[in-house]
Design a protein around this motif. Sequence first.
Motif, PDB file in Angstrom:
ATOM      1  N   SER A 166     -50.085-113.730 -22.869  1.00 46.92           N
ATOM      2  CA  SER A 166     -51.115-115.004 -23.919  1.00 46.92           C
ATOM      3  C   SER A 166     -50.782-114.591 -25.610  1.00 46.92           C
ATOM      4  N   LYS A 167     -51.433-115.062 -26.302  1.00 45.25           N
ATOM      5  CA  LYS A 167     -51.490-114.578 -27.476  1.00 45.25           C
ATOM      6  C   LYS A 167     -52.638-113.668 -27.130  1.00 45.25           C
ATOM      7  N   HIS A 168     -53.255-113.369 -25.826  1.00 47.02           N
ATOM      8  CA  HIS A 168     -54.840-112.553 -26.291  1.00 47.02           C
ATOM      9  C   HIS A 168     -54.125-111.316 -25.626  1.00 47.02           C
ATOM     10  N   ASP A 169     -53.031-111.067 -24.962  1.00 41.45           N
ATOM     11  CA  ASP A 169     -52.956-110.129 -24.048  1.00 41.45           C
ATOM     12  C   ASP A 169     -52.894-109.001 -24.685  1.00 41.45           C
ATOM     13  N   CYS A 170     -53.260-108.241 -24.511  1.00 42.50           N
ATOM     14  CA  CYS A 170     -53.542-107.081 -25.535  1.00 42.50           C
ATOM     15  C   CYS A 170     -53.188-105.438 -24.680  1.00 42.50           C
ATOM     16  N   GLY A 171     -51.913-105.980 -23.880  1.00 45.42           N
ATOM     17  CA  GLY A 171     -51.283-104.584 -22.570  1.00 45.42           C
ATOM     18  C   GLY A 171     -51.754-104.238 -21.500  1.00 45.42           C
ATOM     19  N   PRO A 172     -51.011-103.295 -20.931  1.00 46.85           N
ATOM     20  CA  PRO A 172     -51.945-102.379 -20.220  1.00 46.85           C
ATOM     21  C   PRO A 172     -52.916-101.715 -21.277  1.00 46.85           C
ATOM     22  N   GLU A 173     -54.034-101.174 -20.165  1.00 53.15           N
ATOM     23  CA  GLU A 173     -54.856-100.114 -20.736  1.00 53.15           C
ATOM     24  C   GLU A 173     -54.670 -98.776 -20.148  1.00 53.15           C
ATOM     25  N   LEU A 174     -53.759 -99.061 -18.653  1.00 55.56           N
ATOM     26  CA  LEU A 174     -53.312 -97.457 -17.650  1.00 55.56           C
ATOM     27  C   LEU A 174     -51.949 -97.991 -17.444  1.00 55.56           C
ATOM     28  N   GLY A 175     -51.433 -96.611 -17.843  1.00 55.23           N
ATOM     29  CA  GLY A 175     -49.606 -97.048 -17.676  1.00 55.23           C
ATOM     30  C   GLY A 175     -49.884 -94.917 -16.668  1.00 55.23           C
ATOM     31  N   LEU A 176     -49.160 -95.464 -15.706  1.00 51.50           N
ATOM     32  CA  LEU A 176     -48.331 -93.992 -15.172  1.00 51.50           C
ATOM     33  C   LEU A 176     -46.843 -93.746 -14.805  1.00 51.50           C
ATOM     34  N   HIS A 177     -46.105 -92.931 -14.430  1.00 49.96           N
ATOM     35  CA  HIS A 177     -45.169 -92.253 -15.123  1.00 49.96           C
ATOM     36  C   HIS A 177     -44.514 -91.839 -13.659  1.00 49.96           C
ATOM     37  N   PHE A 178     -43.912 -91.958 -12.674  1.00 52.20           N
ATOM     38  CA  PHE A 178     -42.750 -91.501 -11.801  1.00 52.20           C
ATOM     39  C   PHE A 178     -42.363 -90.444 -12.237  1.00 52.20           C
ATOM     40  N   ASP A 179     -41.563 -89.364 -12.170  1.00 49.72           N
ATOM     41  CA  ASP A 179     -40.535 -88.638 -12.225  1.00 49.72           C
ATOM     42  C   ASP A 179     -39.714 -88.456 -10.557  1.00 49.72           C
ATOM     43  N   LEU A 180     -38.787 -89.244 -10.046  1.00 52.70           N
ATOM     44  CA  LEU A 180     -38.858 -88.157  -8.519  1.00 52.70           C
ATOM     45  C   LEU A 180     -38.173 -87.817  -7.959  1.00 52.70           C
ATOM     46  N   ALA A 181     -37.622 -86.913  -9.192  1.00 54.71           N
ATOM     47  CA  ALA A 181     -36.480 -85.903  -9.165  1.00 54.71           C
ATOM     48  C   ALA A 181     -37.188 -84.675  -9.243  1.00 54.71           C
ATOM     49  N   GLY A 224     -37.763 -94.313 -22.236  1.00 54.09           N
ATOM     50  CA  GLY A 224     -36.211 -94.555 -22.552  1.00 54.09           C
ATOM     51  C   GLY A 224     -36.004 -96.037 -22.958  1.00 54.09           C
ATOM     52  N   ASP A 225     -34.119 -96.383 -22.584  1.00 56.75           N
ATOM     53  CA  ASP A 225     -34.119 -97.334 -23.010  1.00 56.75           C
ATOM     54  C   ASP A 225     -33.940 -98.139 -21.650  1.00 56.75           C
ATOM     55  N   ASP A 226     -34.572 -97.622 -20.327  1.00 59.64           N
ATOM     56  CA  ASP A 226     -34.083 -98.829 -19.486  1.00 59.64           C
ATOM     57  C   ASP A 226     -35.605 -98.740 -19.205  1.00 59.64           C
ATOM     58  N   PHE A 227     -37.043 -99.038 -19.649  1.00 58.72           N
ATOM     59  CA  PHE A 227     -38.017-100.168 -19.930  1.00 58.72           C
ATOM     60  C   PHE A 227     -38.554-100.205 -21.705  1.00 58.72           C
ATOM     61  N   ARG A 228     -38.522-101.747 -21.943  1.00 61.90           N
ATOM     62  CA  ARG A 228     -38.436-101.892 -22.902  1.00 61.90           C
ATOM     63  C   ARG A 228     -40.235-101.447 -23.946  1.00 61.90           C
ATOM     64  N   THR A 229     -40.067-100.748 -25.111  1.00 57.44           N
ATOM     65  CA  THR A 229     -41.383 -99.919 -25.653  1.00 57.44           C
ATOM     66  C   THR A 229     -42.678-101.594 -25.451  1.00 57.44           C
ATOM     67  N   PHE A 230     -43.641-100.977 -25.360  1.00 55.64           N
ATOM     68  CA  PHE A 230     -44.947-101.763 -24.869  1.00 55.64           C
ATOM     69  C   PHE A 230     -44.667-102.600 -26.378  1.00 55.64           C
ATOM     70  N   PRO A 231     -45.049-103.951 -25.974  1.00 56.65           N
ATOM     71  CA  PRO A 231     -45.361-104.533 -27.185  1.00 56.65           C
ATOM     72  C   PRO A 231     -46.402-104.468 -28.286  1.00 56.65           C
ATOM     73  N   PHE A 232     -47.647-103.663 -27.538  1.00 55.95           N
ATOM     74  CA  PHE A 232     -48.754-103.407 -28.588  1.00 55.95           C
ATOM     75  C   PHE A 232     -48.514-102.096 -29.446  1.00 55.95           C
ATOM     76  N   ALA A 233     -46.897-101.261 -28.791  1.00 57.41           N
ATOM     77  CA  ALA A 233     -47.689-100.239 -29.540  1.00 57.41           C
ATOM     78  C   ALA A 233     -47.615 -99.818 -31.010  1.00 57.41           C
ATOM     79  N   SER A 234     -46.648-100.879 -31.866  1.00 60.08           N
ATOM     80  CA  SER A 234     -47.452-100.760 -33.663  1.00 60.08           C
ATOM     81  C   SER A 234     -48.244-101.772 -33.702  1.00 60.08           C
ATOM     82  N   THR A 235     -49.164-101.881 -33.093  1.00 57.04           N
ATOM     83  CA  THR A 235     -50.519-102.890 -33.394  1.00 57.04           C
ATOM     84  C   THR A 235     -51.181-101.915 -33.803  1.00 57.04           C
TER      85      THR A 235
END
Length: 235
Positions: A166-181, A224-235
Amino acid sequence: MSLLGTFAAGPAYAIEYVRDERPAEAWLDDVWCEGAALIDTVSHVLVLFTWHHDGVGDRARRSTAIKTAWPGWEVRWAYGGIEDVVAYLGLDRASVRVAHRREFVPLPGSIEYPEDDNCVVTVRHAGGVVYGYRLQHVHCEPRWAGPGLLDGLAALTPVRSWEPQSKHDCGPELGLHFDLASLELGFWTVENFTGTVEEIAARWPGWRVVFWEDRHEEQTLRCGDDFRTFPFAST
């Protein structure tokens, strides 16, 4: 005025504002305390946090405004919430901690209530492919789940980007990234969490746990290009 707005007015105003408030008789615990600030006028350190902001972009702007208004001061965000505040004073973190860490089971809440999602999890598999997942959380529970979290994610449908609901979606407030290798878990947040990074790391034996504070760009970089840059990154 909100806590962030009060402190953006500068130290003279904030100190006077605090002194006019009624003294508290006891500490709030880490469940009920929605915000706090500690002003060390000797060392010129300001420690604060609050739940009351509108996501990554809004919090970044407000934090910048506070740092600008407090020249000569060290301004710290209390990621550990009220625990960080009492620890700064030399008090026991356990005095404000409530044992409320329940087992976290990732559920496909996005299907019925996607607007309530507030956590993004990305997993880079050994072959290089990245899968992303939208989750809902309270008190940053996914970080406490341990390796069993990955088994739970496998039952969910992955997404390729964070799409605003929605227009009120500010994006996530928590992010986790796992590198299994490399067995590395990195996480960022603009919220506060219970416990310490060291205690969280103990829940992930064999993993290297890295805390990125509020630098969500670290997760974007590793996807990288495997998950699109978050929409709030430039706000």
